[in-house]
Scaffold this active site. Structure first.
Site, PDB file in Angstrom:
ATOM      1  N   GLY A  14       0.840  -1.203   0.000  1.00 25.65           N
ATOM      2  CA  GLY A  14       0.000   0.000   0.000  1.00 25.65           C
ATOM      3  C   GLY A  14       0.874   1.252   0.000  1.00 25.65           C
ATOM      4  CB  VAL A  66      -0.912  -7.756   0.259  1.00 26.11           C
ATOM      5  CG1 VAL A  66       0.245  -7.327  -0.617  1.00 26.11           C
ATOM      6  CG2 VAL A  66      -1.538  -6.557   0.966  1.00 26.11           C
ATOM      7  CE1 TYR A 157      -7.468   0.167  10.473  1.00 26.43           C
ATOM      8  CE2 TYR A 157      -7.583   1.160  12.656  1.00 26.43           C
ATOM      9  CZ  TYR A 157      -6.976   1.060  11.412  1.00 26.43           C
ATOM     10  OH  TYR A 157      -5.885   1.850  11.116  1.00 26.43           O
ATOM     11  CB  ALA A 159     -10.300  -7.723  15.919  1.00 30.51           C
TER      12      ALA A 159
HETATM   13  P1  NAD Z   1      -4.542   5.210   2.984  1.00 34.29           P
HETATM   14  O1  NAD Z   1      -5.925   4.755   2.752  1.00 34.29           O
HETATM   15  O2  NAD Z   1      -4.119   6.560   2.514  1.00 34.29           O
HETATM   16  O3  NAD Z   1      -3.505   4.140   2.456  1.00 34.29           O
HETATM   17  C1  NAD Z   1      -3.711   2.759   2.578  1.00 34.29           C
HETATM   18  C2  NAD Z   1      -2.997   2.104   1.438  1.00 34.29           C
HETATM   19  O4  NAD Z   1      -3.219   0.686   1.493  1.00 34.29           O
HETATM   20  C3  NAD Z   1      -3.528   2.576   0.079  1.00 34.29           C
HETATM   21  O5  NAD Z   1      -2.448   2.817  -0.774  1.00 34.29           O
HETATM   22  C4  NAD Z   1      -4.349   1.397  -0.399  1.00 34.29           C
HETATM   23  O6  NAD Z   1      -4.427   1.300  -1.792  1.00 34.29           O
HETATM   24  C5  NAD Z   1      -3.556   0.255   0.190  1.00 34.29           C
HETATM   25  N1  NAD Z   1      -4.329  -0.981   0.228  1.00 34.29           N
HETATM   26  C6  NAD Z   1      -5.567  -1.160   0.720  1.00 34.29           C
HETATM   27  N2  NAD Z   1      -5.951  -2.425   0.538  1.00 34.29           N
HETATM   28  C7  NAD Z   1      -4.917  -3.063  -0.066  1.00 34.29           C
HETATM   29  C8  NAD Z   1      -4.704  -4.390  -0.510  1.00 34.29           C
HETATM   30  N3  NAD Z   1      -5.639  -5.316  -0.359  1.00 34.29           N
HETATM   31  N4  NAD Z   1      -3.530  -4.699  -1.115  1.00 34.29           N
HETATM   32  C9  NAD Z   1      -2.570  -3.760  -1.277  1.00 34.29           C
HETATM   33  N5  NAD Z   1      -2.726  -2.487  -0.876  1.00 34.29           N
HETATM   34  C10 NAD Z   1      -3.879  -2.148  -0.270  1.00 34.29           C
HETATM   35  O7  NAD Z   1      -4.322   5.081   4.555  1.00 34.29           O
HETATM   36  P2  NAD Z   1      -3.132   5.553   5.495  1.00 34.29           P
HETATM   37  O8  NAD Z   1      -3.736   6.456   6.490  1.00 34.29           O
HETATM   38  O9  NAD Z   1      -1.935   5.970   4.731  1.00 34.29           O
HETATM   39  O10 NAD Z   1      -2.860   4.164   6.245  1.00 34.29           O
HETATM   40  C11 NAD Z   1      -1.688   3.393   6.089  1.00 34.29           C
HETATM   41  C12 NAD Z   1      -1.625   2.399   7.233  1.00 34.29           C
HETATM   42  O11 NAD Z   1      -1.541   3.096   8.473  1.00 34.29           O
HETATM   43  C13 NAD Z   1      -2.863   1.510   7.331  1.00 34.29           C
HETATM   44  O12 NAD Z   1      -2.497   0.212   7.714  1.00 34.29           O
HETATM   45  C14 NAD Z   1      -3.665   2.172   8.437  1.00 34.29           C
HETATM   46  O13 NAD Z   1      -4.517   1.258   9.064  1.00 34.29           O
HETATM   47  C15 NAD Z   1      -2.556   2.657   9.350  1.00 34.29           C
HETATM   48  N6  NAD Z   1      -2.931   3.734  10.238  1.00 34.29           N
HETATM   49  C16 NAD Z   1      -3.331   4.942   9.750  1.00 34.29           C
HETATM   50  C17 NAD Z   1      -3.650   5.942  10.651  1.00 34.29           C
HETATM   51  C18 NAD Z   1      -4.081   7.296  10.198  1.00 34.29           C
HETATM   52  O14 NAD Z   1      -4.395   8.112  11.070  1.00 34.29           O
HETATM   53  N7  NAD Z   1      -4.084   7.621   8.929  1.00 34.29           N
HETATM   54  C19 NAD Z   1      -3.588   5.715  12.015  1.00 34.29           C
HETATM   55  C20 NAD Z   1      -3.190   4.469  12.465  1.00 34.29           C
HETATM   56  C21 NAD Z   1      -2.842   3.491  11.561  1.00 34.29           C
END
Ligand code: NAD
Length: 248
Positions: A14, A66, A157, A159
């Site tokens: 991602g 993935v 989420y 979990a």
């Molecule tokens: P985002 O939605 O901008 O990015 C998520 C990325 O994951 C995207 O590029 C999407 O295309 C990719 N993705 C989704 N499903 C996929 C799959 N099946 N196969 C391959 N790629 C896939 O979100 P973000 O905020 O940049 O989040 C990135 C990570 O950080 C995530 O795991 C999210 O849970 C975690 N996170 C984010 C925050 C926040 O505040 N933004 C806080 C805690 C954790």
């Protein structure tokens, strides 16, 4: 002792936007050859690759969902074909499908577990042989404050993200002697599409509860990843919380 990252190879799942894009760029800036994985958004992944190349770095974009083990395996094999090795696996891909538990259908439960947790089994098991061949392999799982503290409307989420924390510690124990470290990063609320999609009043409420009184930046998470890669040989099985003091 700082490990030089020059010539190392990373896969960032991602990696085409948000936190994943910032991680891809930060690693590339420090000499890592990066595979920017994307699920559907080829254009944004190619744009990140272009930006990395424009700054003198090396990267390729590889599409794979993935949450499917065959696609995750292909991603790892194509990485090996492109760059000959794999040293750093950043499991960043994630989605939310927030609903209170009463309204949470099985499909929203399964999808979130598949993308946020089962994907990490898929990529890590496919990459293990190569990580063991690396001098100083790194697995970094992007979990969440929600996996530590829980979140209203986020049983699925939470979990999945809490599952990552247990996975991290157990695999860290198993691999500690090999020099491969396994850690989680737990971001708080970071200014990405995921958080900007919240209704503004909810977002304002969240910010008012953050001791630092602001959202985090993706680059702040990326520098946490860099630290674990560069200076983390003796750090394993840990949760690095980057959250402005919201959960201690
Ligand atoms: P985002 O939605 O901008 O990015 C998520 C990325 O994951 C995207 O590029 C999407 O295309 C990719 N993705 C989704 N499903 C996929 C799959 N099946 N196969 C391959 N790629 C896939 O979100 P973000 O905020 O940049 O989040 C990135 C990570 O950080 C995530 O795991 C999210 O849970 C975690 N996170 C984010 C925050 C926040 O505040 N933004 C806080 C805690 C954790």
């Amino acid at each position: 002792m700082l490990t030089s990252l020059k010539g190392k190879v990373a896969v960032v799942t991602g990696g085409s936007k948000g936190i994943g894009a910032a991680i891809s760029k930060e690693l590339a800036k420090n000499g890592v050859k990066v595979v920017v994985n994307y699920n559907s958004n080829k254009e944004s992944a190619e744009e990140i690759v272009k930006q990395i190349e424009a700054e003198g770095g090396a990267a390729v974009a590889i599409g794979a969902d993935v949450s499917y083990s065959e696609q995750a395996k292909r991603l790892i094999e194509e990485t090996k074909e492109a760059f000959g090795q794999l040293d750093i696996l950043v499991n960043n891909a994630g989605i939310t499908r927030d609903r209170t538990f009463k309204k949470l259908g099985e499909e929203d439960w399964r999808k979130v577990i598949d993308v946020n947790l089962n994907s990490v089994y898929n990529t890590t098991s496919a990459a293990l042989t190569y990580l063991l061949e690396s001098e100083g392999g790194r697995v970094i799982n992007i979990s969440s404050i929600i996996g530590q503290a829980g979140g209203f409307g986020q049983t699925n989420y939470a979990a999945a993200k809490a599952g990552l924390l247990g996975f991290t510690k157990s695999l860290a124990l198993e691999l500690a002697r090999t020099g491969v470290t396994v850690n989680s990063i737990c971001p708080g609320f970071i200014e990405t599409e995921m958080v900007m999609a919240m209704p503004e009043n909810v977002r304002e409420q969240v910010i008012s509860k953050i001791p630092a009184r602001r959202l985090g930046h993706s680059e702040e998470i990326a520098r946490g990843v860099l630290y674990l890669c560069q200076d983390g040989a003796y750090i394993t099985g840990q949760e690095l919380s980057i959250n402005g003091g919201l959960y201690m």
